[in-house]
Enzyme design. Structure first.
Site, short mmCIF file in Angstrom:
data_model
loop_
_atom_site.label_atom_id
_atom_site.label_comp_id
_atom_site.label_asym_id
_atom_site.label_seq_id
_atom_site.Cartn_x
_atom_site.Cartn_y
_atom_site.Cartn_z
N GLY A 1 29.48 46.37 42.46
CA GLY A 1 30.66 45.54 42.65
C GLY A 1 31.92 46.37 42.46
N GLY A 2 32.53 46.23 41.29
CA GLY A 2 33.82 46.86 41.01
C GLY A 2 33.95 48.31 41.44
N GLY B 1 30.13 42.97 36.01
CA GLY B 1 31.56 42.99 35.74
C GLY B 1 31.91 43.06 34.26
CD GLU C 1 23.85 42.15 41.61
OE1 GLU C 1 24.30 43.24 41.97
OE2 GLU C 1 24.49 41.09 41.67
CG HIS D 1 26.48 37.96 43.82
ND1 HIS D 1 27.26 37.53 42.77
CD2 HIS D 1 26.40 39.31 43.69
CE1 HIS D 1 27.64 38.57 42.06
NE2 HIS D 1 27.13 39.67 42.60
CD GLU E 1 30.55 37.56 41.04
OE1 GLU E 1 30.95 37.75 42.19
OE2 GLU E 1 30.52 38.45 40.17
CB SER F 1 28.27 47.47 34.55
OG SER F 1 29.00 46.28 34.26
CG ASN G 1 29.35 42.04 46.19
OD1 ASN G 1 30.16 41.57 47.00
ND2 ASN G 1 28.86 41.34 45.17
CD1 TRP G 2 33.65 46.86 48.41
CD2 TRP G 2 34.90 46.49 50.24
NE1 TRP G 2 33.86 48.06 49.03
CE2 TRP G 2 34.62 47.87 50.16
CE3 TRP G 2 35.66 46.02 51.31
CZ2 TRP G 2 35.09 48.78 51.09
CZ3 TRP G 2 36.13 46.93 52.25
CH2 TRP G 2 35.84 48.29 52.14
CE LYS G 3 31.05 41.44 42.33
NZ LYS G 3 30.74 41.13 40.95
P1 PGA Z 1 29.72 45.01 39.09
O1 PGA Z 1 29.13 43.85 40.05
O2 PGA Z 1 29.22 46.30 39.63
O3 PGA Z 1 31.20 44.84 39.19
O4 PGA Z 1 29.19 44.72 37.73
C1 PGA Z 1 27.85 43.94 40.60
C2 PGA Z 1 27.61 42.78 41.52
O5 PGA Z 1 28.08 41.67 41.21
O6 PGA Z 1 26.97 42.92 42.57
#
Ligand code: PGA
Length: 263
Positions: A248-249, A173, A167, A95, A97, A227, A9-11
Site C-alpha cells: 500500500g503506502g 498501514g 493481509e 481488500h 478496507e 506494511s 495498491n495505491w488506494k
Molecule cells: P500498507 O497496505 O502497505 O500501507 O500497509 C497494504 C495493503 O492494504 O494492501
C-alpha cells in the site's frame, strides 16, 4: 518456482497527472526486472493514465475492486468489461478496507472473483485476520473460514488462476509488519487448505494438473501485504512460502516501490 507478483495498491491516492509522473520515474528503475510480475493498482479514474504510461513495459495495471455484474443498475460500481476495456489485466478483490468500510463479505468476494475470471482478469483476492482475532488465537480459523465461505466456491481450474494476498489487518498501514515467520505460517495454513480442498476432488485436481502442470496448491501464488517497505521486502521474500507482496503506502513512491520490486 512460482514467479513472484510484486503489486502496488495505491488506494485512494494519485490523480491521472500524478500517475503519469510516477511512471516517468518508475519505468527506468524496473526496466530489467524480469524476475517478477509487476502490477500497479491505481484508483479507477487513473487506470487509463496508468495503462498508457505502462505501455511497452512489463508492468501490468489492475483495478482495486470489480463489480460482479457485467452491467446494470449498480450505482458506483465498475464492471469487468469496463476494466478490461481500459486495458487493465488484474483486479484486487476483498481488500480488508472494502470488508471493513463497505460491507464486503466472503459471499460478495466470491462473486467479484468469479466476475474477474469470467472477463479474463487475474484476481488478487485478499484474506487476513484482525488484531482481536489473532490475539484470541483465531487466526487459522478466520483464514480457513474466509477461504471456505469465499474463494473455495471456485472450481479447481478457476482457482489455479487467482492469486491470494494474505493481509493481516493489524499490519495494514500501521507500520507493524508480520514477521516473515508469522506470514509464512499463515501462508502455509492457506496453502494447506487449498491442497485439502482441491486435492480431494480427484477429477478437478487432474484437470488442474493437466492445464498447469502442477497441483492448484503448488500453482497458487500467495502474496503478503501489510506494511511492506523497502527495508523488509527482502526478508519477507526470502520465505519460500511468500510469492510476492501487495504494497500500500510504500507503493506510492516510485523509488521506494522499485526497490521493493528489485528486493
Ligand atoms: P500498507 O497496505 O502497505 O500501507 O500497509 C497494504 C495493503 O492494504 O494492501
Amino acid at each position: 518456482m512460482r514467479k513472484p507478483i510484486m503489486a502496488g495498491n495505491w488506494k485512494m491516492y494519485k490523480t491521472p497527472a500524478e500517475t503519469t509522473a510516477f511512471f516517468e520515474k518508475f519505468r527506468p528503475l524496473v526496466e530489467k526486472s524480469e524476475h517478477c510480475e509487476i502490477v500497479i493498482c491505481p484508483p479507477f479514474t487513473s487506470l487509463a493514465a496508468a495503462v498508457d504510461a505502462a505501455k511497452n513495459t512489463r508492468t501490468r495495471i489492475g483495478a482495486q475492486n470489480i463489480g460482479w455484474a457485467k452491467e446494470g443498475a449498480f450505482t458506483g460500481e465498475i464492471s469487468g468489461p469496463m476494466i478490461v476495456a481500459v486495458g487493465a489485466t488484474y483486479a484486487i478483490v476483498g481488500h480488508s478496507e472494502r470488508r471493513q468500510y463497505f460491507n464486503e463479505t466472503d459471499e460478495t468476494v466470491l462473486k467479484r472473483t468469479q466476475a474477474a475470471l469470467e472477463f479474463g482478469l487475474t484476481p488478487i483476492v485478499c484474506v487476513g485476520e484482525r488484531l482481536e482475532e489473532r490475539e484470541c488465537g483465531n487466526t487459522d480459523a478466520v483464514l480457513v473460514g474466509q477461504c471456505h465461505k469465499g474463494i473455495f466456491g471456485l472450481t479447481g481450474q478457476q482457482f489455479a488462476k487467482i492469486a491470494i494476498a494474505y493481509e493481516p489487518v493489524w499490519a495494514i498501514g500501521t507500520g507493524k509488519t508480520a514477521t516473515p515467520e508469522i506470514a509464512a505460517d499463515a501462508h502455509r495454513t492457506i496453502r494447506g487448505q487449498v491442497r485439502e480442498k482441491f486435492g480431494k476432488e480427484a477429477a478437478e485436481a487432474i484437470q488442474v494438473r493437466e492445464k498447469f502442470g502442477k497441483e492448484a496448491a503448488e500453482a497458487i501464488r500467495i502474496l503478503y501485504g501489510g506494511s511492506v517497505k523497502p527495508d523488509n521486502a527482502r526478508t519477507l521474500m526470502a520465505q519460500p512460502e511468500i510469492d510476492g507482496v501487495l504494497v500500500g503506502g510504500a507503493s506510492l513512491d516510485p523509488v521506494g516501490f522499485a526497490s521493493i520490486v528489485n528486493f
